[in-house]
Design a protein around this motif. Sequence first.
Motif, PDB file in Angstrom:
ATOM      1  N   TYR A 175      77.598 -31.025 -90.986  1.00 57.05           N
ATOM      2  CA  TYR A 175      77.005 -29.883 -91.678  1.00 57.05           C
ATOM      3  C   TYR A 175      78.027 -29.189 -92.561  1.00 57.05           C
ATOM      4  CZ  TYR A 175      72.771 -30.362 -88.988  1.00 57.05           C
ATOM      5  OH  TYR A 175      71.602 -30.840 -88.450  1.00 57.05           O
ATOM      6  N   ALA A 176      79.180 -28.842 -92.001  1.00 54.50           N
ATOM      7  CA  ALA A 176      80.181 -28.143 -92.797  1.00 54.50           C
ATOM      8  C   ALA A 176      81.542 -28.243 -92.132  1.00 54.50           C
ATOM      9  CB  ALA A 176      79.813 -26.667 -92.986  1.00 54.50           C
ATOM     10  N   HIS A 190      85.298 -26.193 -92.361  1.00 53.03           N
ATOM     11  CA  HIS A 190      85.972 -24.985 -92.853  1.00 53.03           C
ATOM     12  C   HIS A 190      87.484 -25.156 -92.774  1.00 53.03           C
ATOM     13  CE1 HIS A 190      82.455 -22.010 -92.094  1.00 53.03           C
ATOM     14  NE2 HIS A 190      81.981 -23.208 -91.837  1.00 53.03           N
ATOM     15  N   TYR A 246      90.938 -22.589 -92.709  1.00 50.72           N
ATOM     16  CA  TYR A 246      91.414 -21.213 -92.599  1.00 50.72           C
ATOM     17  C   TYR A 246      92.932 -21.195 -92.671  1.00 50.72           C
ATOM     18  CZ  TYR A 246      86.801 -19.625 -91.151  1.00 50.72           C
ATOM     19  OH  TYR A 246      85.468 -19.321 -91.120  1.00 50.72           O
ATOM     20  N   TRP A 261      81.537 -27.473 -87.931  1.00 46.45           N
ATOM     21  CA  TRP A 261      80.312 -26.823 -87.454  1.00 46.45           C
ATOM     22  C   TRP A 261      79.479 -27.818 -86.655  1.00 46.45           C
ATOM     23  CZ3 TRP A 261      78.486 -21.953 -87.290  1.00 46.45           C
ATOM     24  CH2 TRP A 261      77.152 -21.784 -86.967  1.00 46.45           C
ATOM     25  N   LEU A 299      81.210 -23.080 -84.272  1.00 46.26           N
ATOM     26  CA  LEU A 299      82.333 -23.506 -85.098  1.00 46.26           C
ATOM     27  C   LEU A 299      83.491 -23.830 -84.180  1.00 46.26           C
ATOM     28  CD1 LEU A 299      82.917 -23.781 -88.153  1.00 46.26           C
ATOM     29  CD2 LEU A 299      83.952 -21.508 -88.046  1.00 46.26           C
ATOM     30  N   ILE A 300      83.904 -25.086 -84.181  1.00 47.39           N
ATOM     31  CA  ILE A 300      84.965 -25.550 -83.291  1.00 47.39           C
ATOM     32  C   ILE A 300      86.210 -25.843 -84.122  1.00 47.39           C
ATOM     33  CG2 ILE A 300      85.658 -27.313 -81.644  1.00 47.39           C
ATOM     34  CD1 ILE A 300      83.440 -25.437 -80.654  1.00 47.39           C
ATOM     35  N   TYR A 309      75.849 -13.094 -86.442  1.00 48.13           N
ATOM     36  CA  TYR A 309      76.583 -14.058 -85.613  1.00 48.13           C
ATOM     37  C   TYR A 309      77.916 -13.480 -85.199  1.00 48.13           C
ATOM     38  CZ  TYR A 309      78.329 -18.757 -84.351  1.00 48.13           C
ATOM     39  OH  TYR A 309      78.818 -19.857 -83.690  1.00 48.13           O
ATOM     40  N   LEU A 342      86.672 -21.733 -78.541  1.00 49.68           N
ATOM     41  CA  LEU A 342      85.487 -20.876 -78.484  1.00 49.68           C
ATOM     42  C   LEU A 342      85.114 -20.583 -77.036  1.00 49.68           C
ATOM     43  CD1 LEU A 342      83.150 -19.578 -80.131  1.00 49.68           C
ATOM     44  CD2 LEU A 342      81.940 -21.750 -79.888  1.00 49.68           C
ATOM     45  N   TYR A 394      79.473 -17.247 -77.820  1.00 43.89           N
ATOM     46  CA  TYR A 394      79.027 -16.800 -79.128  1.00 43.89           C
ATOM     47  C   TYR A 394      77.605 -16.270 -79.037  1.00 43.89           C
ATOM     48  CZ  TYR A 394      76.704 -21.385 -79.462  1.00 43.89           C
ATOM     49  OH  TYR A 394      75.925 -22.500 -79.232  1.00 43.89           O
ATOM     50  N   VAL A 451      74.045 -15.540 -81.631  1.00 44.01           N
ATOM     51  CA  VAL A 451      73.400 -15.675 -82.943  1.00 44.01           C
ATOM     52  C   VAL A 451      72.581 -14.436 -83.296  1.00 44.01           C
ATOM     53  CG1 VAL A 451      73.401 -18.187 -82.825  1.00 44.01           C
ATOM     54  CG2 VAL A 451      71.405 -16.898 -82.015  1.00 44.01           C
ATOM     55  N   ASP A 457      75.443 -17.622 -75.947  1.00 40.06           N
ATOM     56  CA  ASP A 457      75.560 -19.008 -75.490  1.00 40.06           C
ATOM     57  C   ASP A 457      77.025 -19.312 -75.210  1.00 40.06           C
ATOM     58  OD1 ASP A 457      73.724 -21.977 -76.583  1.00 40.06           O
ATOM     59  OD2 ASP A 457      74.826 -21.557 -74.732  1.00 40.06           O
ATOM     60  N   GLN A 458      77.235 -20.389 -74.458  1.00 42.04           N
ATOM     61  CA  GLN A 458      78.589 -20.744 -74.054  1.00 42.04           C
ATOM     62  C   GLN A 458      79.271 -21.596 -75.113  1.00 42.04           C
ATOM     63  OE1 GLN A 458      78.236 -22.675 -70.265  1.00 42.04           O
ATOM     64  NE2 GLN A 458      77.858 -20.764 -69.171  1.00 42.04           N
ATOM     65  N   GLY A 512      73.806 -17.408 -88.559  1.00 39.34           N
ATOM     66  CA  GLY A 512      74.225 -18.628 -87.864  1.00 39.34           C
ATOM     67  C   GLY A 512      74.132 -19.861 -88.739  1.00 39.34           C
ATOM     68  N   ARG A 513      74.619 -19.743 -89.970  1.00 35.16           N
ATOM     69  CA  ARG A 513      74.563 -20.881 -90.894  1.00 35.16           C
ATOM     70  C   ARG A 513      75.902 -21.606 -90.898  1.00 35.16           C
ATOM     71  NH1 ARG A 513      71.854 -16.627 -93.679  1.00 35.16           N
ATOM     72  NH2 ARG A 513      73.924 -15.926 -94.322  1.00 35.16           N
ATOM     73  N   SER A 514      75.836 -22.912 -91.107  1.00 32.84           N
ATOM     74  CA  SER A 514      77.049 -23.741 -91.057  1.00 32.84           C
ATOM     75  C   SER A 514      78.050 -23.359 -92.135  1.00 32.84           C
ATOM     76  CB  SER A 514      76.672 -25.214 -91.205  1.00 32.84           C
ATOM     77  OG  SER A 514      76.054 -25.453 -92.455  1.00 32.84           O
ATOM     78  N   ASP A 530      78.594 -20.241 -93.359  1.00 33.63           N
ATOM     79  CA  ASP A 530      79.025 -18.845 -93.319  1.00 33.63           C
ATOM     80  C   ASP A 530      80.497 -18.734 -92.936  1.00 33.63           C
ATOM     81  OD1 ASP A 530      75.951 -17.393 -91.969  1.00 33.63           O
ATOM     82  OD2 ASP A 530      76.580 -17.839 -94.023  1.00 33.63           O
ATOM     83  N   GLN A 532      83.694 -17.067 -91.343  1.00 35.07           N
ATOM     84  CA  GLN A 532      83.947 -16.186 -90.196  1.00 35.07           C
ATOM     85  C   GLN A 532      84.964 -15.114 -90.583  1.00 35.07           C
ATOM     86  OE1 GLN A 532      82.463 -16.759 -86.995  1.00 35.07           O
ATOM     87  NE2 GLN A 532      81.242 -18.195 -88.184  1.00 35.07           N
TER      88      GLN A 532
END
Lengths: 112, 114
Positions: A31-32, A34, A36, A93, A100-101, B31, B45, B48, B50, B56-57, B97-99, B101, B103
């Motif tokens: 999907y995406a 990123h 940073y 994503w 986001l991992i 989000y 993570l 999180y 949404v 959610d975990q 919660g868009r891919s 977006d 952070q």
Amino acid sequence: ILNVEQSPQSLHVQEGDSTNFTCSFPSSNFYALHWYRWETAKSPEALFVMTLNGDEKKKGRISATLNTKEGYSYLYIKGSQPEDSATYLCAFWFDQGGKLIFGQGTELSVKP
Amino acid sequence: NAGVTQTPKFQVLKTGQSMTLQCAQDMNHEYMSWYRQDPGMGLRLIHYSVGAGITDQGEVPNGYNVSRSTTEDFPLRLLSAAPSQTSVYFCASSPGGRSTDTQYFGPGTRLTVL
């Protein structure tokens, strides 16, 4: 398994050197991706968000490419400067749940 | 806009104590997420959300609880602190919660558990 890998873990270069590092991610369900930039004692700040295979993004001397079919992205810095010293993080994503991992980062040190 | 704020900036706990790390954002972002940063491991993570009422975990949720009763706030609770939870904790938010977006990160909370 949520596997996002970055290499190398750290890099030491001289001012003026050009450098690049790699982010590997799952090649399915893309999907995406990123990128940073994270300076010491600060918070991570976004560089790029990449979505299309073959995408190339540029911001000043920093650019990034994306290959979603083979699951990797490269970040390039042309003519590194001491102010480029930072940790560079990529993040993938995962749409299952929407999260986001991050990879473990590449720590870049540029000596004057 | 203050952006994403976190309190406290530093905290020292004893093993077994509980505490809540606060996170707030004033950007009306849907989000929100919590990460921990450990040497050589990037950002991992924890939990999180949404939107309000939904959590959610993430990758490393054990030992942490979250709730999201309002859009603005996303507190992280340590139930019984352990030395393994010594870390720097970052809260982040994004519009939805868009891919794609971006952070936005808070300044972090440095937690030491003795």
